[in-house]
Structures are given as structure tokens and as C-alpha cells.
Motif scaffolding. Structure first.
Motif, PDB file in Angstrom:
ATOM      1  N   LEU A  24      12.906   1.166   0.502  1.00 60.37           N
ATOM      2  CA  LEU A  24      11.688   1.293  -0.919  1.00 60.37           C
ATOM      3  C   LEU A  24      10.921   2.560  -1.975  1.00 60.37           C
ATOM      4  N   PRO A  25      11.417   1.779  -3.761  1.00 62.50           N
ATOM      5  CA  PRO A  25      10.430   2.968  -4.577  1.00 62.50           C
ATOM      6  C   PRO A  25       9.756   4.017  -4.135  1.00 62.50           C
ATOM      7  N   GLN A  26      10.408   4.899  -4.670  1.00 64.30           N
ATOM      8  CA  GLN A  26       8.815   6.114  -4.741  1.00 64.30           C
ATOM      9  C   GLN A  26       8.377   5.911  -5.723  1.00 64.30           C
ATOM     10  N   GLY A  27       6.707   6.647  -5.183  1.00 62.78           N
ATOM     11  CA  GLY A  27       5.766   6.509  -5.516  1.00 62.78           C
ATOM     12  C   GLY A  27       4.331   6.410  -4.986  1.00 62.78           C
ATOM     13  N   LEU A  28       3.004   5.699  -5.547  1.00 62.03           N
ATOM     14  CA  LEU A  28       1.602   5.683  -4.882  1.00 62.03           C
ATOM     15  C   LEU A  28       1.530   3.825  -3.870  1.00 62.03           C
ATOM     16  N   TYR A  29       1.241   4.101  -2.991  1.00 61.88           N
ATOM     17  CA  TYR A  29       1.017   3.440  -2.236  1.00 61.88           C
ATOM     18  C   TYR A  29      -0.090   2.714  -1.597  1.00 61.88           C
ATOM     19  N   PHE A  30      -0.982   1.977  -1.476  1.00 61.77           N
ATOM     20  CA  PHE A  30      -2.522   2.078  -0.220  1.00 61.77           C
ATOM     21  C   PHE A  30      -2.233   1.095   0.511  1.00 61.77           C
ATOM     22  N   LEU A  31      -2.924   1.691   1.696  1.00 61.12           N
ATOM     23  CA  LEU A  31      -2.931   1.214   3.297  1.00 61.12           C
ATOM     24  C   LEU A  31      -4.470   0.475   3.006  1.00 61.12           C
ATOM     25  N   VAL A  32      -4.422  -0.838   2.785  1.00 62.52           N
ATOM     26  CA  VAL A  32      -6.279  -1.452   2.776  1.00 62.52           C
ATOM     27  C   VAL A  32      -6.657  -1.938   4.246  1.00 62.52           C
ATOM     28  N   ARG A  33      -7.336  -0.453   5.451  1.00 62.03           N
ATOM     29  CA  ARG A  33      -7.543  -1.410   6.539  1.00 62.03           C
ATOM     30  C   ARG A  33      -8.839  -1.745   6.961  1.00 62.03           C
ATOM     31  N   ASN A  34      -9.271  -2.047   5.979  1.00 65.55           N
ATOM     32  CA  ASN A  34     -11.210  -3.439   5.955  1.00 65.55           C
ATOM     33  C   ASN A  34     -10.249  -3.614   4.478  1.00 65.55           C
ATOM     34  N   LEU A  40     -12.134  -1.370  -3.794  1.00 67.81           N
ATOM     35  CA  LEU A  40     -11.288  -0.342  -4.059  1.00 67.81           C
ATOM     36  C   LEU A  40     -10.662  -1.110  -5.457  1.00 67.81           C
ATOM     37  N   LYS A  41     -10.574  -2.097  -5.926  1.00 64.04           N
ATOM     38  CA  LYS A  41      -9.479  -2.012  -6.938  1.00 64.04           C
ATOM     39  C   LYS A  41     -10.868  -1.903  -8.404  1.00 64.04           C
ATOM     40  N   MET A  42     -12.480  -2.022  -8.595  1.00 63.01           N
ATOM     41  CA  MET A  42     -12.892  -1.100  -9.319  1.00 63.01           C
ATOM     42  C   MET A  42     -12.928  -0.029  -8.841  1.00 63.01           C
ATOM     43  N   ALA A  43     -13.477   0.743  -8.556  1.00 64.75           N
ATOM     44  CA  ALA A  43     -13.103   1.890  -8.254  1.00 64.75           C
ATOM     45  C   ALA A  43     -12.600   2.485  -9.165  1.00 64.75           C
ATOM     46  N   MET A  44     -10.380   1.780  -8.598  1.00 66.86           N
ATOM     47  CA  MET A  44      -9.721   3.236  -8.900  1.00 66.86           C
ATOM     48  C   MET A  44      -8.864   2.651 -10.553  1.00 66.86           C
ATOM     49  N   ARG A  45      -8.033   3.525 -10.439  1.00 69.87           N
ATOM     50  CA  ARG A  45      -7.868   3.074 -11.923  1.00 69.87           C
ATOM     51  C   ARG A  45      -6.897   1.791 -12.422  1.00 69.87           C
TER      52      ARG A  45
END
Length: 634
Positions: A471-481, A488-493
Motif C-alpha cells: 500500500l503506497p505511503q500517503g494520506l488516506y481517509f476513512l469515511v464512516r458516514n 468532505l470533498k467540498m471542505a477539503m483540498r
């Protein structure tokens, strides 16, 4: 004490946050404010409604103000704390009720089959046939959730560890049980007792006549109340302690729910009740506590015995898996109001000689008290299993073995790498809804132990992946709802990828945001602590914040931290079930985390950090058994 280092975030896939100075008010001393006098109201119903709305808005403003004031910042410093540890006044970690009748609980040696396999808790059916409430099962419930797990010693220092984790091992959370009559304990009527983990016993505070008991007539239900002593955390962490106390409440909720499930019992928050009902349930005496209008409005030092009082947090109902208890909150409130006339016994011991009163903690605790919601309908969510890639990923540990071996790692080796499927499996057990049919979304809390909570999931996880094979190193996001995904997509970079990683199981809403080595970034965001960079992965729990506070009210503020604590407990147990370790991280730079993610304003906030990896064991520390034997005080 956390040390302050001036630093900038490394230039990885993300720009460094701009400097945004934040003033920190000085530590002042000021006498108590004079009392405010109230007069009978002659307002119209419309005026009363407007007054109520303003009161709610004031409470919301207080919760948000507390949250902002207690943030750590990479550029402008840390939230206010004591500046050093006053060892002479370190609070006693054990609350005792002097002169209360004491009922020893059983110390049951492990027997084959007395505790189900840990992995079976997440299976497609309830973990086991419900066992009756008895001296034995009550002993097992508390032994596997809130008891001591070991003593540690090195040099001249000796300290205890517990099954439920706590920030700084300070343990502000206290537990009380309301139990039906039990053979050999209380043959005739229910009793309300404080749990004493030091000797694994119950201290009887009151007998509850059958005609006043809110328990099921057939003896199939049990109440567990959780309270916080803020002073225990504030002694070390100052103003930020209120956050940590509520993390610990969440850990304790999950610990009780997991231990209950091993007995075939379900658990559910009785969240229709308000703070006043919980206060009466516990027989707490407010007579010696100053009214809010007379509390000091600045931090002050002195002797304030009421600071050691318990703050009621929540009440859990335990009942057989698969049943649907009938709960009417108006009737339950009326039953609890009768507790005022019970004959209460026991006087709590003193925890410290002197104290520091952190005013913002108590003003915020007052603002976030939940009112009674008598019309709320009690319901039990259907049980959903959690996704399972392969049972071979887990060792054949029992629930008891996992919960009692749980430890908070103090260092990670920076070497251990977990398999990709193991990483995905851990995250599958972090999902609130468990396995869903195609087309359904994560969000409802159906899986263990999240099903204890009465609201939809509000907490997500931003993951810094360091050492996961394939699994490539990096920043990931787990969407629990997944109802939050578009927000989230609109609020983040806007440059984030939002790509599903290779091999990700169906039904796991995990996304890669950016590739890159995030070790230094994770370390600096978590107050420069190497433990955040030396594990397999670390994470920040990001909650939908101001919108849910406005939808529910200020009382939702501590519940967001409870949810992070429940999630953190799952991460602890998962780490130990696969043979490594974990630790919660309460010190992190709040708004700097938000800047890395591109979050602005108060729509989403980071509430808790965590790390999982290969632990480094300190061979200088000796482990001793939690309960050495009858008559021996460890």
C-alpha cells in the motif's frame, strides 16, 4: 507536561500552514463573582421561547469557545495547563466510599470456553446465548471492562493499569451499577453500588425497593452509570482535561459493551435522560457545590473539595441480545426521582489536599448538560456483523485475553510493517454499520460496539500510512458516514485524489488523498511525538462539528468525544488481536491538522489522534498481577 518546539510542517504533498498567532490569557487569580439575583418572570410564551433559544445559543457558544480556547497550535503554543506537575497533590486514582458495605466480586481463573473468541464478536449472530445476571456474570462483566489489568513497578515507583484506557493513566471515569437482586449478594431487592477496581468489589450505596426499581421485573436488565472526576485529568492537563475525560467515557462505554457482548448482553445508552436524572440516580449531593453564578471566573489555586465530585456522564442499559426492552423516559425519570428518598450510605474519600480550579472546564460542563427528552423513543438497532476478510488474520485469542492484555504503547519500533489485508481488516471493524447490502451507506450504528450510541456516526479518520505492505505511503481517509462524503470533498483540498486503493474490499469507504512519506508530518502534527511516525499508521479522528451541534444542541459536544473513544477502543483491541500495539494521542495541533486537510471554519474538527504499530518494550519495568491474591494489597 508537553514541551513546546517551534517548527514548521515539512514540504510534503501539502503546503505549510500560515502563521496565525493566538493570544493566551495569563494565569490569574480572582475571587468568586457575586451571586446574581433572579426575579419571577412575567414574560409571554413567545418571550419565553426566545429566551430558551438564546439560552441554547449561549450554551452552544460556550462549547465552541471552550473547544477553540483549548486548542494546541504549532505556531502559537499550547492550551493552558499547570506548567508542571504538583506531585504532592496528585489525585488518588481510587475513589472509595468509606463506611459503605463492601461486596467482593469473584476472581474467576480463566477456563476453556468461559470467554468467546475475540473474532466471534463480529460474526453474523449475537456472540453467545445470553447468560443470566448473577454474581458470577456481574463479576466477569466488570473484570473484563473496568478492573485492574496489571501493576507496574520500576525503582521506587509502582502504578496500576486498567482494562479501560485513560489519558495519562489518570482514570477520571468512575462506574456505578444498579443490579437486580442476586443470590449471595442481595436476596431481596435491587442495589446501587460503586465499582471499586482496586480490589474488584462493589460498595453498596443504596438498596432500591422493588416497587421503586426501574429494572425489568424478570431480572434480565442491568444499569451501568459512568461519571467523570475532572480534577484527576486537570491536575496534569489543565483546561484540555474536559476533552480527555470524555475520550475516556467513550473508551469505557466500548469496554463495557464488549465485555457485555461476551456474556450475550447488548448495551444501549439511555440518552433520553438528562443530567438531572443521572445526578439523582447516583444520589450525588450538590449542597456543598457553589451555584454556577458564584463560581470563580478565572483559574485559582486553593482547597475546593467539590472539585473532586463526580460529574454524571451517561447511563447504559444492558439486556439480553435479541430482546427489545420497553423504556419510557418519562416513567423512568419519575422512578429515578424517587431515589432522593433512599437511604444512601458511604462518604467519598479525599483525593488531594489542594486543587487548581480551571474555570472553563466547569462552565463548559454546565453548558453541555443534557436536558430530559421525555418523548424520545427508545429503540435497539438491528445487529450487523462486521466485514471479515479472513479469520487467519487474528490469533485465536478469547475476548478476555484481548481486553486484559491491552496496553498503551509508549514507543514504536519504526520497523514493523503490517500486511495490507490486515490494515483493511482493522478498518472494516471500525465501520459503524458493519456489513451492508449493495447500495446501502455507512452511517447507522449497527455493529459492535458502536451500536451502544443513539446517533448516526459523526466521526471519520484521516490516516497517515507509513508501513503497510503493498500500500503506497500517503494520506488516506476513512469515511464512516457516507452521507458526509460530498461535504468532505467540498471542505477539503481540491487537489486530493479521492481514489480507492488497490485491493480495497467492497463496502470499505477508504480513499487515498495523496501519495508521499507522511512520517515527519504525522510526528509534527501530534506535538512532535515520534510514536505518531514510527508505527504502521497513525490517524486523526475528524468529526462533523458545528453542524451537528446546531442540529442537536450543545449537549452533543461531549458525545462527539465519546464516539472517538469508542472508535479508539476498537483500534486498541484490533491492534492487540493481531499481535502488535496501539496508543491514543490527545496532544496534537488542532488547526494545523485542519490546514493540512484544507478544512476551514468549524464544519469539521479533529478530536483525537491514534497510532498503531510494533511496540518497544521497556525491560526496566516489571509487571505484577492485577490481583495477587486474597488479603494481599498490591
Amino acid at each position: 507536561m508537553w514541551l513546546h518546539h517551534s517548527a514548521r510542517l515539512p514540504h510534503l504533498p501539502f503546503p505549510a500552514p500560515p502563521r496565525s498567532p493566538r493570544s493566551s490569557p495569563p494565569f490569574l487569580f480572582r475571587p468568586a463573582a457575586s451571586a446574581m439575583h433572579s426575579h419571577p418572570s412575567t414574560a409571554s410564551p413567545r418571550d419565553e421561547d426566545q429566551k430558551a433559544k438564546k439560552n441554547d445559543e449561549d450554551k452552544l457558544r460556550q462549547a465552541i469557545s471552550y473547544h477553540n480556547q483549548t486548542k494546541h497550535s504549532l505556531t502559537s503554543g499550547y492550551a493552558r495547563g499547570p506548567g508542571g506537575l504538583d506531585w504532592a497533590n496528585q489525585p488518588n486514582p481510587f475513589l472509595r466510599f468509606l463506611s459503605s458495605p463492601q461486596l467482593p466480586l469473584l476472581h474467576l481463573p480463566p477456563q476453556p470456553g468461559d470467554s468467546p473468541l475475540y473474532a466471534s464478536l463480529f460474526s453474523s449472530s449475537p456472540p453467545s446465548s445470553p447468560q443470566p445476571i448473577s454474581h458470577s456474570t456481574l463479576s466477569r462483566l466488570l473484570y473484563d471492562s473496568l478492573s485492574l489489568s496489571a501493576w507496574k513497578t520500576t525503582g521506587l515507583s509502582t502504578w496500576s493499569l486498567r482494562v479501560n484506557p485513560s489519558s495519562g493513566n489518570l482514570h477520571p471515569t468512575e462506574a456505578h451499577v444498579l443490579c437486580p437482586p442476586l443470590s449471595s449478594l442481595s436476596d431481596h431487592c435491587p442495589f446501587l453500588a460503586h465499582y471499586s477496581p482496586k480490589d474488584h468489589s462493589l460498595e453498596i450505596l443504596a438498596q432500591v425497593p422493588l416497587d421503586r426499581s426501574p429494572l425489568a421485573a424478570d431480572g434480565s436488565t442491568l444499569f451501568v452509570a459512568l461519571c467523570s472526576i475532572f480534577w484527576r485529568e486537570a491536575w496534569k492537563y489543565g483546561e484540555r482535561a474536559f476533552r480527555y475525560c470524555n475520550h475516556d467515557v467513550g473508551h469505557a462505554i466500548a469496554a463495557v459493551a464488549i465485555a457485555a457482548a461476551a456474556l450475550g448482553w447488548d448495551a444501549r445508552l439511555l440518552d433520553g435522560l438528562g443530567h438531572d436524572e443521572l445526578h439523582r440516580f447516583l444520589g450525588l449531593d450538590a449542597a456543598n457545590r457553589p451555584p454556577p453564578s458564584q463560581l470563580p471566573d478565572r483559574p485559582i489555586r486553593g482547597r475546593f473539595p467539590w472539585i473532586e465530585s463526580q460529574h454524571p456522564d451517561c447511563l447504559l442499559l444492558l439486556f439480553p441480545f435479541g430482546s427489545q426492552p420497553s423504556v419510557d423516559f418519562q416513567s423512568l425519570s419519575s422512578a429515578i426521582s424517587c431515589f432522593l428518598s433512599l437511604s444512601w450510605t458511604g462518604t467519598p474519600n479525599y483525593l488531594s489536599k489542594d486543587h487548581v480550579y480551571w474555570d472553563i472546564i466547569y462552565r463548559t460542563a454546565e453548558a453541555v448538560k443534557k436536558p430530559l427528552n421525555a418523548v424520545e423513543r427508545f429503540s435497539v438497532n438491528p445487529f450487523h456483523p462486521s466485514g471479515l476478510i479472513s479469520e487467519k488474520l487474528y490469533k485465536n485469542y478469547s475476548v478476555r485475553e484481548i481486553v486484559r492484555k491491552r496496553r498503551s504503547a509508549v514507543d514504536m519500533d519504526g520497523v514493523h510493517a503490517m500486511g495490507r489485508d490486515t490494515f483493511f481488516q482493522i478498518l472494516l471493524h471500525c465501520l459503524p454499520s458493519g456489513q451492508l447490502d449493495p447500495g446501502q451507506k455507512q452511517g447507522k450504528q449497527f455493529a459492535l460496539p458502536f451500536r451502544t450510541m443513539t446517533w448516526d456516526a459523526e466521526v471519520h479518520a484521516a490516516l497517515f500510512v507509513h508501513r503497510v505492505k503493498d500500500l503506497p505511503q500517503g494520506l488516506y481517509f476513512l469515511v464512516r458516514n457516507e452521507d458526509h462524503l460530498d461535504w468532505l470533498k467540498m471542505a477539503m483540498r481540491p487537489e486530493f485524489e479521492w481514489v480507492r486503493p488497490e485491493g480495497c474490499p467492497d463496502g470499505l469507504p477508504l480513499y487515498r488523498l495523496a501519495r508521499g512519506n507522511c512520517e515527519e508530518l504525522a510526528k509534527q502534527l501530534s506535538c512532535h511525538q515520534e510514536i505518531a511516525s514510527d508505527g504502521c499508521f497513525s490517524l486523526g479522528m475528524v468529526a462533523r462539528f458545528e453542524p451537528i451541534l446546531r442540529e442537536k444542541n450543545a449537549w452533543m459536544y461531549p458525545r462527539l468525544f465519546w464516539e472517538t473513544g469508542v472508535l479508539g477502543q476498537v483500534l486498541y483491541l484490533e491492534a492487540h488481536a493481531i499481535g502488535i500495539s496501539a496508543t491514543g494521542i490527545g496532544c496534537y495541533f488542532d488547526d494545523d491538522v485542519h490546514k493540512v486537510l484544507g478544512l476551514k471554519g468549524m464544519e469539521f474538527q479533529s478530536l483525537y489522534h491514534f497510532t498503531i504499530g510494533g511496540p518497544v518494550l521497556d525491560r526496566r519495568i516489571m509487571s505484577l498481577p492485577a490481583y495477587p491474591g486474597p488479603g494481599i494489597d498490591a
